[in-house]
Design a protein around this motif. Sequence first.
Motif, mmCIF file in Angstrom:
data_model
loop_
_atom_site.group_PDB
_atom_site.id
_atom_site.type_symbol
_atom_site.label_atom_id
_atom_site.label_comp_id
_atom_site.label_asym_id
_atom_site.label_seq_id
_atom_site.Cartn_x
_atom_site.Cartn_y
_atom_site.Cartn_z
ATOM 1 N N ARG A 847 0.834 -1.217 0.000
ATOM 2 C CA ARG A 847 0.000 0.000 0.000
ATOM 3 C C ARG A 847 0.864 1.261 0.000
ATOM 4 O O ARG A 847 0.576 2.229 -0.708
ATOM 5 N N ALA A 876 -1.565 -4.908 -5.078
ATOM 6 C CA ALA A 876 -2.299 -3.730 -4.632
ATOM 7 C C ALA A 876 -2.496 -2.821 -5.839
ATOM 8 O O ALA A 876 -1.594 -2.666 -6.672
ATOM 9 N N GLN A 913 -6.650 -4.461 -2.406
ATOM 10 C CA GLN A 913 -5.524 -5.360 -2.246
ATOM 11 C C GLN A 913 -6.013 -6.798 -2.217
ATOM 12 O O GLN A 913 -7.152 -7.089 -1.824
#
Length: 935
Positions: A847, A876, A913
């Motif tokens: 992230r 992600a 994700q």
Amino acid sequence: MSLLTFRRRNFSAPFLFVLSNFNRHSIAGQGELWRVKPPEVLTFVQGRQRFMTSVNDIRSKFLDYFQSHDHELVDSAPLVPRNDPTLMFVNSGMVPFKNVFTGVEKRDYSRATSAQKCVRAGGKHNDLDNVGFTARHHTFFEMLGNFSFGDYFKEQAIEHAWHMVHKEFGLPKDKLLVTVYHEDDEAFDLWKKIAGLSDDRIIRIATSDNFWMMGDTGPCGPSSEIFFDHGDHIWGGPPGGPEEDGDRFIEIWNLVFMQYEQHANGDRTDLPRPSIDTGMGLERIAAVLQGTHDNYQTDMFKALLAGVADVTNTDIGDKGDQSRRVIADHLRSMSFLISEGVLPSNEGRGYVLRRIMRRAMRHATLLGANEPVINKLVGSLVREMGQAYPELSRGEAMIKETIKLEEERFLKTLSRGLQILEDETEGLSEGATLEGATAFKLYDTYGFPLDLTQDALRQRGIDVDQKGFDEAMAAQKAEARKNWSGSGDAASEAIWFKIADQKGATEFLGYETEKADGEVLAIIKDGAEVEELAAGETGVLVFNQTPFYGESGGQVGDTGRAHEEGVDVTISNTTKSAGVFAHHAKVNEGTVKVGDALHLSVDAVRRQSIRSNHSATHLLHEALRETLGDHVAQKGSMVSPDRLRFDFSHTKAVGAEEMKQIEQMANSIVLQNSPVETRLMEVDDAIEAGAMALFGEKYGDEVRVVSMGKPLNDNKGNQAYSMELCGGTHVKATGEIGVVAVVGESAVASGVRRIEALTGDAARAYFAEQEARVRQIADRLKVAPKDIVSRVDALLDERKQLERQLADARQKLAMGGGAGGGSEIEKVGEVNFMGRVAEGLPSKELRGLVDQGKEQIKSGVVAIVGIGDDGKVGVAVGVTDDLKDNLSAVDFVKVAVETLGGKGGGGRPDMAQGGGPDADKAQDAIDAVRAKLAE
């Protein structure tokens, strides 16, 4: 005291009211109105007939009457049966006497009376679903009874019953009728002779309702029931008639005439000693004596119902009456079961208790309660029943704590269950039906009641498949029945009762000595009695007296040796049943015969270790109570020669500082080297003196009280530090324990914690081992032992800094390009796209990397696949804020996850994700996102 004579509207004869401590205004009659202040007892007399309104007064009156007629007053047995493996809970007054009726057990009295606690809420005898919706169903009830074990029979039993209901309780003759088995002419004639009842008020019943059997074989006999007529204003007809299920005629007493033996071949022969078993429901007779057909209108239930109304801020008489009744009834069951050590769980008795508790809690929420309230009612119950059942008073704190904890859990379950229900029905529209199996899963797995599921879905026009639910419930019950192995003690105690009856109980000498001579009274091999045991054979030896302790109360049995000239026997364990000590033996040399005298020697070293651990258990129990609170109660223990284990009631983990204090307190008593004193006392005197008793444990008239230590604070005055009822073996002075070392603390079950500890040489060995470990660690860290903690803290800080630096380096490396991944921003249609594959990058760092990519790209989509050192693959995807209304990161991540061989993936439109197992597809996952963006 004042006397007032007037007529009541429902009676034609004048009544004399005897009132004490009264105020004007309550009892309606043709005269002044009066209110009796609780808890005073109101009695009213018509001629010589007496009516009583107090449930406690009725119980006492019944027991006093039979005690005055030479019946042994026997305390209620525990609800968890000790002598019937087929029952989950005691469900009738005769259960504690079952072995006496069958002749397996002998007692020193031939007639008895009792008020027996009963529960019917599981297994075959299950009234749970009816409770609160009928006038007489209860999960907990009291059964008043009188019993004759081969003493008096039909005539005297009927005389007692008629005198009790008509003379002592004062019920009018014209309101009573009886039933008899249709072939029992003797009982029919006795009722005419003794009660003077006409033929039409003695009803012959031809069904099994009036013929009692203990099982397919064994004692059996006809029965006779007494019914009360509540009047023609209530629907219903007499027993045996078409309207017998109505509420007008109510059975108040059942007399069983146990006179036959049923054999497997179908024959029925006379018993040599006919017996009597009777039962009168206290709640039912109280309703009759208080002028109502509704058990919930008796004084005890009125007090409990008023308490329910108070804690729920509702009013008696509104639409919540059924819920208040459920709570009042279930309060009794849960409180008595908890007082006996039963705790809510997901199996066995604990499961039934949890069902009872959660049903009550569900009805509390229906009354508007959104916080724990039922625990606040325990005090009301103790006031009503604590005098008759002191275990309620002794366990009040624990009962409250257990109920409150379960209430808190249930309220969380309620919130979670509603969310799960929402998820399970997301695709259902109005008119649809929820599968019964799903509804049952909510009920069985999450404790979410069916009626709550139905209520929640009814608002959306969705039905529940009741049939499917019932089928799932039936399947679960069938499985539970298959797995239920019974309850109480061992499946068959007959052989031990027989030995106890013929030879007498074993006399235990082990409190004072570890050696003694004993005569062999019986030998058991392969479950049967034999006359001898030869060399090489194993079996069980029973002696008239023994120094060997029989396993009980958490303390393991003794081991040792039995011998005489030419005979040597190893005792590998000692157990105890029906007062008989069973020595599990192997004959090493010679032959042991019934009648032989052997010299018995306990393993003294092992016994001393057991003594030390048992005494330490008492010290830790008191230290736990003084540190954590009075709610702490023993829930189990194991005392062996090498360690001790102690289970106790507590709702959270014991902190390190608390445990340190507990250990220090126990060792303070050890250092006192105070004498350990034992004495025999009557159980009530012992408890009054401050001795701790185990809830649910059945004690005899005399108990052994073990006291040790001087108090560590001033609250106890001259009382010993620890004082408990205990039949185990103990050290003579606390100094013999040596030292106490607590080596573990953990959870065992809901609301139950466990500590483990060592004493004496085992504790010293433990401390030496710990010291050796400390020195090894200090040597490796190259610091003094006292500096270990600060050095470890410094190393942990260094590690955190290195991990942060490593993460930064990995991200910089990843953003500079990775294996197989492009480093340039590209155009896919009109949208900027950055896609990369990063080796050695754990999923938790993806992230942050995507956020960096979004800052670089300004506007567009960023997709990064990370392959960790452990081989796990994560992906992600981020969408910049200016595009998230039209593009969703969730859609992109799902195609990437699918390409990686995974399932699902989710998040928000701007960040999502997921992951998959196939690292070889990493670049393909980036390509899949690119393709999705190009659509």
